[in-house]
Scaffold this active site. Sequence first.
Site, PDB file in Angstrom:
ATOM      1  N   HIS A  91     -26.819  55.317  43.350  1.00  0.00           N
ATOM      2  CA  HIS A  91     -26.901  53.973  43.910  1.00  0.00           C
ATOM      3  C   HIS A  91     -27.880  53.973  45.078  1.00  0.00           C
ATOM      4  O   HIS A  91     -28.124  55.001  45.704  1.00  0.00           O
ATOM      5  CB  HIS A  91     -25.537  53.530  44.436  1.00  0.00           C
ATOM      6  CG  HIS A  91     -24.557  53.181  43.366  1.00  0.00           C
ATOM      7  ND1 HIS A  91     -24.690  52.075  42.558  1.00  0.00           N
ATOM      8  CD2 HIS A  91     -23.401  53.791  42.992  1.00  0.00           C
ATOM      9  CE1 HIS A  91     -23.652  52.014  41.733  1.00  0.00           C
ATOM     10  NE2 HIS A  91     -22.871  53.042  41.972  1.00  0.00           N
ATOM     11  N   CYS A 110     -24.645  54.224  37.306  1.00  0.00           N
ATOM     12  CA  CYS A 110     -23.239  54.564  37.483  1.00  0.00           C
ATOM     13  C   CYS A 110     -22.422  54.151  36.255  1.00  0.00           C
ATOM     14  O   CYS A 110     -22.590  54.714  35.193  1.00  0.00           O
ATOM     15  CB  CYS A 110     -22.709  53.948  38.772  1.00  0.00           C
ATOM     16  SG  CYS A 110     -21.208  54.739  39.394  1.00  0.00           S
TER      17      CYS A 110
END
Length: 481
Positions: free
Chosen positions: A427, A330
Amino acid sequence: MTAIMIQGAGSNVGKSLLVAGLCRAARRRGLSVAPFKPQNMSNNAAVTSDGGEIGRAQALQAVACGVPLHTDMNPVLLKPETDVGAQVVVQGKRIATVKARDYANLKPQLMTSVLDSFNRLKSGYDLVIVEGAGSPAEVNLRAGDIANMGFACAADVPVILAGDIDRGGVIAQMVGTQAVLPDQDNAQIAGFLINKFRGDVSLFDDGYKMIADRTGWQGFGVLPYFPDASKLPAEDALDLPTRSSGRGFKVVCLGLSRIANFDDLDPLAQEEGVDLSVLRAGQPIPGDTDLVIIPGSKSTRGDLAYLRAQGWDVDLQAHVRRGGYVLGICGGYQMLGQVVRDPMGVEGAAGEDAGLGLLDVTTEMTGDKRLTQVRATHAASGIELDGYEIHIGRTDGADRARPFAIVDGAPEGAISADGRIIGSYLHGMFTDNAFRAAFLDGFGVQSGQLNYGQVVETTLDALADHMESHLDVDGLLSLAR
């Protein structure tokens, strides 16, 4: 039964874990139960079934209840972006970024959303177990409060006050809390319990009686320290998992100042063949590191500057020259590129910063936020995995021709030409047992056949057993109204 609330005589007294254990205990009694936290402050969030986000602690509590994650479980989520400002997420959606001083003016408007979410949960479940935030003794913040006694009084929910004896001074915590609370707030407190005791519990008999005598509150027991808490996903960055045995595949995670969604690390930390550690400010990346993880961040450009201030950019270059690997997740993925642009000032002051230059990609921050649970296919192994995306910004460039994964038929992430630098927006990838084993196998590391989901379930059951053994759980639950 309707609802009961656990508040703490201080921060980090173990409220989240207590609520998770009570949720599991109530579920085992055949009750339909849901967790609720009116206001949470955390950059470790989970994506819900209704396409929003809630604090990671409420996600774990929902697992304890055996119910899907929903934004009503945490209607107000504050995600710090700077030392004085935070993103405000209401019922799963970002509504503003405000400074702490301005948030005080916003709080009264948020009570309606808090009560709406609570009432929906209350109508759909036999029992709602509520978690407070910080401490109700912060009476200077009582006006407009939506997190502790302000909510408890508005919703007429009985409160159990928990104290942390591990830090010392628990008698003063409990008696002092009663002393500073106004009469209306004290009237909501139905009892107390003591958490995190180490050693012979009987040694605290006199102290326990003193609290009961001084306050007039009913005591529900003294809970010994629960050593397996580290097997459950951590919400606080201070509780990040570390296994530094000095043996095995050495993974180092950079402890960014605005680290976000670091639950990615929890499954790796429990793998027997992995030696995982989290670097703090000023600590260099060890020369024998195999893999460096740059985790998610609530402020990519801010943490890029923080990373450089620690000298980690220089360490990363040396790590790569030695043949080491880097995984950016991310915000960490965004940092690996050539440039991070924020022309509209979405995360702070408008501008751009040079990235680490380890991937041939660039990122531009945009106003829209991607919040979704995804099913992806790992490009290297062909293994399917479940994960989630929770980010702003779009990343593109030549290294995207070598994707990390495929999502909905489209490439996701990027890998350098030599395969040593990996970036992805996904994630939660390491919670998937098959993927985690395949990922480690790519480095010649044999997975210990860890079933992470089962570990969490077993640990929640053990937590409930632990609480049943030392607390009057039936008495606690009987207070709900």
